[in-house]
Design a protein around this motif. Sequence first.
Motif, PDB file in Angstrom:
ATOM      1  N   ALA A 210      23.860  10.180  92.911  1.00 24.11           N
ATOM      2  CA  ALA A 210      23.710  11.223  91.298  1.00 24.11           C
ATOM      3  C   ALA A 210      24.945  11.677  91.692  1.00 24.11           C
ATOM      4  O   ALA A 210      25.571  11.832  91.041  1.00 24.11           O
ATOM      5  CB  ALA A 210      22.179  11.437  91.886  1.00 24.11           C
ATOM      6  N   MET A 211      25.439  11.817  93.260  1.00 20.48           N
ATOM      7  CA  MET A 211      25.819  13.010  92.773  1.00 20.48           C
ATOM      8  C   MET A 211      27.696  12.417  92.668  1.00 20.48           C
ATOM      9  O   MET A 211      29.254  12.578  92.624  1.00 20.48           O
ATOM     10  CB  MET A 211      26.507  13.786  94.450  1.00 20.48           C
ATOM     11  CG  MET A 211      25.484  14.711  94.267  1.00 20.48           C
ATOM     12  SD  MET A 211      25.197  15.782  96.100  1.00 20.48           S
ATOM     13  CE  MET A 211      26.849  16.663  95.916  1.00 20.48           C
ATOM     14  N   LEU A 212      27.925  11.035  93.679  1.00 16.33           N
ATOM     15  CA  LEU A 212      28.927  10.503  93.551  1.00 16.33           C
ATOM     16  C   LEU A 212      29.139   9.866  91.771  1.00 16.33           C
ATOM     17  O   LEU A 212      31.095   9.903  91.382  1.00 16.33           O
ATOM     18  CB  LEU A 212      28.639   9.356  94.037  1.00 16.33           C
ATOM     19  CG  LEU A 212      29.157   9.350  95.765  1.00 16.33           C
ATOM     20  CD1 LEU A 212      28.454   7.803  96.847  1.00 16.33           C
ATOM     21  CD2 LEU A 212      30.131   9.508  96.320  1.00 16.33           C
ATOM     22  N   GLY A 213      28.203   9.769  91.624  1.00 16.09           N
ATOM     23  CA  GLY A 213      28.405   9.563  89.972  1.00 16.09           C
ATOM     24  C   GLY A 213      29.447  10.541  89.453  1.00 16.09           C
ATOM     25  O   GLY A 213      29.637  10.293  88.420  1.00 16.09           O
ATOM     26  N   PHE A 214      28.856  11.547  89.356  1.00 16.27           N
ATOM     27  CA  PHE A 214      29.068  12.406  89.078  1.00 16.27           C
ATOM     28  C   PHE A 214      30.687  12.469  89.435  1.00 16.27           C
ATOM     29  O   PHE A 214      32.474  12.961  88.470  1.00 16.27           O
ATOM     30  CB  PHE A 214      28.758  14.030  89.265  1.00 16.27           C
ATOM     31  CG  PHE A 214      27.665  14.368  88.290  1.00 16.27           C
ATOM     32  CD1 PHE A 214      27.894  15.081  87.266  1.00 16.27           C
ATOM     33  CD2 PHE A 214      27.026  13.958  89.243  1.00 16.27           C
ATOM     34  CE1 PHE A 214      26.557  14.839  86.620  1.00 16.27           C
ATOM     35  CE2 PHE A 214      25.103  13.934  88.036  1.00 16.27           C
ATOM     36  CZ  PHE A 214      25.285  14.801  87.180  1.00 16.27           C
ATOM     37  N   ALA A 215      31.057  12.431  90.678  1.00 10.75           N
ATOM     38  CA  ALA A 215      32.350  12.806  91.415  1.00 10.75           C
ATOM     39  C   ALA A 215      33.423  11.320  90.644  1.00 10.75           C
ATOM     40  O   ALA A 215      35.032  11.382  90.416  1.00 10.75           O
ATOM     41  CB  ALA A 215      32.622  11.837  92.857  1.00 10.75           C
ATOM     42  N   GLY A 216      32.693  10.054  90.289  1.00 11.03           N
ATOM     43  CA  GLY A 216      33.551   8.709  89.033  1.00 11.03           C
ATOM     44  C   GLY A 216      33.663   9.880  87.857  1.00 11.03           C
ATOM     45  O   GLY A 216      34.380   9.261  87.668  1.00 11.03           O
ATOM     46  N   ILE A 217      32.512  10.676  87.576  1.00 13.90           N
ATOM     47  CA  ILE A 217      33.311  10.959  86.226  1.00 13.90           C
ATOM     48  C   ILE A 217      34.548  11.550  86.517  1.00 13.90           C
ATOM     49  O   ILE A 217      35.819  11.573  85.962  1.00 13.90           O
ATOM     50  CB  ILE A 217      32.019  11.978  86.007  1.00 13.90           C
ATOM     51  CG1 ILE A 217      31.005  11.159  85.484  1.00 13.90           C
ATOM     52  CG2 ILE A 217      32.684  13.176  84.193  1.00 13.90           C
ATOM     53  CD1 ILE A 217      29.402  11.566  84.572  1.00 13.90           C
ATOM     54  N   ALA A 218      34.903  12.556  87.784  1.00 11.34           N
ATOM     55  CA  ALA A 218      36.017  13.648  87.554  1.00 11.34           C
ATOM     56  C   ALA A 218      36.880  12.765  88.198  1.00 11.34           C
ATOM     57  O   ALA A 218      38.131  12.891  87.158  1.00 11.34           O
ATOM     58  CB  ALA A 218      34.872  14.552  88.633  1.00 11.34           C
ATOM     59  N   PHE A 219      36.985  11.706  88.842  1.00  4.42           N
ATOM     60  CA  PHE A 219      38.041  10.564  88.547  1.00  4.42           C
ATOM     61  C   PHE A 219      38.335   9.659  87.313  1.00  4.42           C
ATOM     62  O   PHE A 219      39.300   9.736  87.072  1.00  4.42           O
ATOM     63  CB  PHE A 219      37.348   9.277  89.643  1.00  4.42           C
ATOM     64  CG  PHE A 219      38.224   9.432  91.028  1.00  4.42           C
ATOM     65  CD1 PHE A 219      39.204   9.617  92.030  1.00  4.42           C
ATOM     66  CD2 PHE A 219      37.334   9.981  92.359  1.00  4.42           C
ATOM     67  CE1 PHE A 219      39.759   9.549  92.737  1.00  4.42           C
ATOM     68  CE2 PHE A 219      37.463   9.101  93.662  1.00  4.42           C
ATOM     69  CZ  PHE A 219      38.593  10.267  93.806  1.00  4.42           C
ATOM     70  N   LEU A 220      37.472   9.270  86.364  1.00  8.35           N
ATOM     71  CA  LEU A 220      38.264   8.974  85.494  1.00  8.35           C
ATOM     72  C   LEU A 220      39.105   9.969  84.639  1.00  8.35           C
ATOM     73  O   LEU A 220      39.970   9.928  83.922  1.00  8.35           O
ATOM     74  CB  LEU A 220      36.711   8.974  84.632  1.00  8.35           C
ATOM     75  CG  LEU A 220      36.845   7.912  83.440  1.00  8.35           C
ATOM     76  CD1 LEU A 220      37.513   6.959  83.602  1.00  8.35           C
ATOM     77  CD2 LEU A 220      35.405   7.463  82.363  1.00  8.35           C
ATOM     78  N   VAL A 221      38.219  11.200  84.626  1.00 11.05           N
ATOM     79  CA  VAL A 221      38.395  12.386  84.109  1.00 11.05           C
ATOM     80  C   VAL A 221      40.331  12.468  84.428  1.00 11.05           C
ATOM     81  O   VAL A 221      41.483  12.315  84.411  1.00 11.05           O
ATOM     82  CB  VAL A 221      37.697  13.557  83.667  1.00 11.05           C
ATOM     83  CG1 VAL A 221      39.142  14.915  83.748  1.00 11.05           C
ATOM     84  CG2 VAL A 221      36.683  13.544  83.294  1.00 11.05           C
ATOM     85  N   GLY A 222      40.172  12.547  85.698  1.00 13.15           N
ATOM     86  CA  GLY A 222      41.930  12.899  86.652  1.00 13.15           C
ATOM     87  C   GLY A 222      42.815  11.944  85.670  1.00 13.15           C
ATOM     88  O   GLY A 222      43.964  11.957  86.550  1.00 13.15           O
ATOM     89  N   ILE A 223      41.738  10.436  85.987  1.00 16.75           N
ATOM     90  CA  ILE A 223      43.281   9.493  85.222  1.00 16.75           C
ATOM     91  C   ILE A 223      44.165  10.193  84.054  1.00 16.75           C
ATOM     92  O   ILE A 223      44.877   9.529  84.016  1.00 16.75           O
ATOM     93  CB  ILE A 223      42.186   7.990  85.071  1.00 16.75           C
ATOM     94  CG1 ILE A 223      41.929   7.399  86.738  1.00 16.75           C
ATOM     95  CG2 ILE A 223      43.139   6.720  84.455  1.00 16.75           C
ATOM     96  CD1 ILE A 223      40.704   6.092  86.447  1.00 16.75           C
ATOM     97  N   PHE A 224      43.542  10.671  83.161  1.00 19.26           N
ATOM     98  CA  PHE A 224      44.188  11.200  81.641  1.00 19.26           C
ATOM     99  C   PHE A 224      44.722  12.083  82.571  1.00 19.26           C
ATOM    100  O   PHE A 224      46.481  11.868  82.087  1.00 19.26           O
ATOM    101  CB  PHE A 224      43.162  11.575  80.058  1.00 19.26           C
ATOM    102  CG  PHE A 224      42.159  10.114  80.162  1.00 19.26           C
ATOM    103  CD1 PHE A 224      42.625   9.584  79.756  1.00 19.26           C
ATOM    104  CD2 PHE A 224      40.437  10.468  80.934  1.00 19.26           C
ATOM    105  CE1 PHE A 224      41.559   8.719  79.387  1.00 19.26           C
ATOM    106  CE2 PHE A 224      40.032   9.729  80.181  1.00 19.26           C
ATOM    107  CZ  PHE A 224      40.252   8.497  79.303  1.00 19.26           C
TER     108      PHE A 224
END
Length: 854
Positions: A268-282
């Motif tokens: 679950a926490m890695l999922g939120f980290a993945g969201i942060a990575f996705l936002v960081g891509i932009f």
Amino acid sequence: MTVLKTSMRNFFAHKGRMALSAVAVLLSVGFVCGTLVFTDTMNTTFDKLFAVTSSDVTVLPKAAKSDDTPQNGKPESLSASVLEQAKKANGVKSAEGAVSSMNVTVVNSDNKNMGSSNGAPTIAGNWTKNDLRSMEITSGHAPRGPTEVMVDADTADKHHLKMGDELRTISVTGDFNAKIVGIATFKVTNPGAAVVYFDTATAQRELLGATGRFTQVNLAAASGVSDAQLKQNVSQALTGSYKIQTQKENADENRKGVGEFMNVIKYAMLGFAGIAFLVGIFLIINTFSMLVAQRTREIGLMRAIGSSRKQVNRSVLVEALLLGFFGSVLGVGAGVGLAVGLMKIMSSMGMDLSTRDLTVKATTPVIGLILGVVVTVLAAYLPARRAGKVSPMAALRDAGTPADGKAGLVRGLIGLVLTGAGAFALYMAATADKATDGSLVLGAGVVLTLIGFVIIGPLLAGGVVRVISAVLLRMFGPVGRLAERNALRNPRRTGATGAALMIGLALVACLSVVGSSMVASATDELDKSVGADFIVQGNQKIVQQAEKAMEATPGLAHVTRYKELNAELTSPDGKVDEDGLTAADPSYAQDLRRKTTAGELSAAYGKDAMSVGSKYADKHGVKLGDTLTVAFKGGSTAKLKVAAITDDDVAIDQGARYTSIETMKKYLPASKVPPNTIMFAKAKDGQEKQAYAALKKSMEKYPQYQVRDQTDYKQELKDQIGQLLNMVYGLLALAIVVAVLGVVNTLALSVVERTREIGLMRAIGLSRRQLRRMIRLESVVIALFGALLGLGLGMSWGATAQKLLALEGLKVLEIPWPTIIGVFIGSAFVGLFAALIPAFRAGRMNVLNAIATD
């Protein structure tokens, strides 16, 4: 080598402009590494605990499970004769019987629960030599009689217990008091369980309800005898069927339940980290796109003197590699710090985690570095490819990269197709007949619409920004119009910056809609179907003495018992179902008004009768009057007639199968009858307030149970969902922070890009104050653009999810407008905050130097 030197020179020359992108990488990598270190540390803590508390070989009842709560509240046990047989096995150095139960509550003299507040169990048992492997007595002595108890040091410290204090232990066999005569300290980290010890005879009598029985037998191997060999020898020595485990097998079984829970937390926490990575891509795409645009002339010169497209492309990618590497290295360190911080927070909440067990596996920094570098390089690929396409002459003539109209058209078409496909998937999910089927389609719809909105963001920017500007910016006159034009100047940049904020806010909106709808649906169903005035339940099944206290309360018209039974049902089609059965008093039909599709629910409480849910009846072809074979665990097999079929279009007790307590007693011996899971009560007419106060007073002696009326129950439901949402919002905050950094970075680089233009505006009369306001308004418009898209998208996801929840009985759709409006307004303040530093720097520019900038 020349490419590397050029890349490094450019990277360090523009390190200030790279800083916020590096922070985004740092935060994302830090969250991943922090999650891995935190969960690995927790696993290490439990591994050490289970390893040190397990004897060389353990003999357990065949039916014993580490994660199973016994039906009757008493642990599965062995006869003392097993201990005598085990002692005679070859290779046994020592053997002793142990008693342990987790179905207890311990309270102090002020009637305050001494158990953990974080969900960890309270464990009661007898003190054995095996306990010396994990604990040592640091004060007093081990209990020697029925009035003595020893507690663990952590519990004593948390609740300020001292020698001589009296504790009351509440178990299914009754209450008993004992004074503290000893305090034992864990040699390894105790994750938060409260532990109390009694002498063996007391533990047997009070926890098992019988003397001469143990929950397990602990065996120590003689010198030179392996655990596996001892297990084989004990198996041969025992007569009967038992579960015999080596130390490793026992530890592994105990670890399994904890491991599953930890995996849920980890992923679950890695999922939120993945969201942060996705936002960081932009953020990274925007950073490199703007840096490439600002260095167009420089790139043109490189091309003119012989640099190939590949070299230019490679130069930008090497800069991204350096950014990813430095950001990731710092992120790994930040991750360890984050893990320590989480451990401190958990310790403050009652789950003790020692930094002595801090576990940083070799794979953790490797994963962090690879993730950070790969994501950064991939995000920079498109800007790098665009840089490689710049021709020498175009670069020398133009101040920016050339626009590719054809590429924009193709991008728009792809985005519209994906958005349309996602919208269709959401429609299919909303009209699905089964929640399980619809959830997969919903997932596809969420992904497709999200990607679609990201791609068509630049197309939407023109229209949405104009609408927001017409409402918000026109009142600021020329400065507002300038801010609008700046936001519209590069729709691709505005779209990418807004998309970063859109992702986090879309998830916030979706979860808000789902959470509010769940509360509204449950509240609506409680109003419609729950007839009981009071509900009593807790974290321990309701012991008999508490049940009697409740039944003796004045002012109650009736009290309803509700028991969950372990049973196998065989339907007429021969299929076996192990989901069990619910036994209740006939008054439960008044306490929970269930609609039936056939028969009357009251008939299900008749002799040898039962009810089934409509889904079970449809699946197995069960009709009113059919007979089901019910095998009660620990009892005999019955033939029960289906007297009612309940409608499963509900959220409360969906799928429940009812029978009467009297029927249950025919097929279960008294020793196997389970305590009540929950109890209900109805007040006499006009005595609701008095009965509520009297019931609370009756249950005061049992703090493990909560007495609630319907208002209390609704509020607790709302609070529980609210706490869960707040936790999720907290995790999503990381993605929103990264998105804010993206807005800051976009504005900062935009100010640098428009240095000459800003100088000219200042020269013709624009004041510093007006300049700062212009940049702040531009930031606000971009933030509101992302918020508008995100909230609209999130509400559509949430509304679709609610349609699926309606199939499970949660039928009310509620949009939390205060939350939605608050988030939208908050986004404007986010925009203002993000613009503070860029606006301040722009206002400090020297006018003449700015005009002279090339």
